[in-house]
Design a protein around this motif. Structure first.
Motif, mmCIF file in Angstrom:
data_model
loop_
_atom_site.group_PDB
_atom_site.id
_atom_site.type_symbol
_atom_site.label_atom_id
_atom_site.label_comp_id
_atom_site.label_asym_id
_atom_site.label_seq_id
_atom_site.Cartn_x
_atom_site.Cartn_y
_atom_site.Cartn_z
ATOM 1 N N THR A 1 0.839 -1.200 0.000
ATOM 2 C CA THR A 1 0.000 0.000 0.000
ATOM 3 C C THR A 1 0.875 1.252 0.000
ATOM 4 O O THR A 1 2.074 1.189 0.259
ATOM 5 N N GLU A 2 0.256 2.384 -0.282
ATOM 6 C CA GLU A 2 0.969 3.657 -0.316
ATOM 7 C C GLU A 2 0.442 4.538 0.811
ATOM 8 O O GLU A 2 -0.762 4.646 1.006
ATOM 9 N N VAL A 3 1.357 5.148 1.549
ATOM 10 C CA VAL A 3 1.007 5.969 2.708
ATOM 11 C C VAL A 3 1.549 7.379 2.510
ATOM 12 O O VAL A 3 2.726 7.558 2.192
ATOM 13 N N TYR A 4 0.690 8.362 2.697
ATOM 14 C CA TYR A 4 1.050 9.779 2.602
ATOM 15 C C TYR A 4 1.764 10.211 3.877
ATOM 16 O O TYR A 4 1.454 9.739 4.974
ATOM 17 N N GLU B 1 -7.287 13.181 3.543
ATOM 18 C CA GLU B 1 -7.877 13.308 2.211
ATOM 19 C C GLU B 1 -7.057 12.590 1.142
ATOM 20 O O GLU B 1 -7.549 12.294 0.067
ATOM 21 N N LYS B 2 -5.784 12.277 1.439
ATOM 22 C CA LYS B 2 -4.931 11.564 0.491
ATOM 23 C C LYS B 2 -4.840 10.073 0.827
ATOM 24 O O LYS B 2 -3.990 9.366 0.321
ATOM 25 N N GLY B 3 -5.710 9.596 1.708
ATOM 26 C CA GLY B 3 -5.715 8.187 2.107
ATOM 27 C C GLY B 3 -4.975 7.974 3.415
ATOM 28 O O GLY B 3 -4.918 8.851 4.268
ATOM 29 N N ALA B 4 -4.381 6.764 3.556
ATOM 30 C CA ALA B 4 -3.646 6.434 4.778
ATOM 31 C C ALA B 4 -2.528 7.453 4.980
ATOM 32 O O ALA B 4 -1.862 7.863 4.035
ATOM 33 N N GLN B 5 -2.337 7.855 6.242
ATOM 34 C CA GLN B 5 -1.380 8.918 6.538
ATOM 35 C C GLN B 5 -0.489 8.514 7.699
ATOM 36 O O GLN B 5 -0.960 7.982 8.703
ATOM 37 N N GLU C 1 -7.875 8.255 8.351
ATOM 38 C CA GLU C 1 -7.322 8.554 7.037
ATOM 39 C C GLU C 1 -7.510 10.020 6.707
ATOM 40 O O GLU C 1 -8.503 10.629 7.077
#
Length: 108
Positions: A55-58, A88-92, A86
């Motif tokens: 997954t991608e995390v901000y 606005e850009k998803g997982a943080q 989360e």
């Protein structure tokens, strides 16, 4: 008598510990997640981490430990803690800690 009392005390503690483990009362320490810097957006002061599960995390520059965002490059290994909600850009990530190749613990 002292040795017998100490022996019974030790056995009682072991039994109490076993009961705690069976009930799930024993605290476990969560190992921070691990990933690599996927991208850095200099104008926006943020970037993304590719996690070990794909997954991608901000993350924002303020989440990087010791103000070290300037030292980060794409591909650097990091440990991070996820923010419970989360963004606005998803997982943080709420905390990002750069690690070197030789500084990974047993979970890496």
């Amino acid at each position: 008598m002292v040795a017998v009392r100490d022996c019974f005390d030790a056995v009682r503690r072991q039994l109490e510990d076993q009961v705690r483990r069976q009930r799930g009362d024993v605290k476990t320490h969560e190992v921070p997640a691990h990933g690599k810097i996927a991208s850095l957006i200099a104008e926006g002061d943020y970037g993304f981490i590719d996690t070990s599960d794909g997954t991608e995390v901000y993350f924002h520059r303020n989440a990087v430990a010791n103000g070290g965002v300037e030292k980060l490059t794409v591909g650097d290994e990091v440990r991070f803690s996820l923010h419970p909600a989360e963004g606005e850009k998803g997982a943080q990530a709420s905390a990002v800690i750069p690690v070197g190749k030789h500084h990974l613990g047993p979970a890496g």
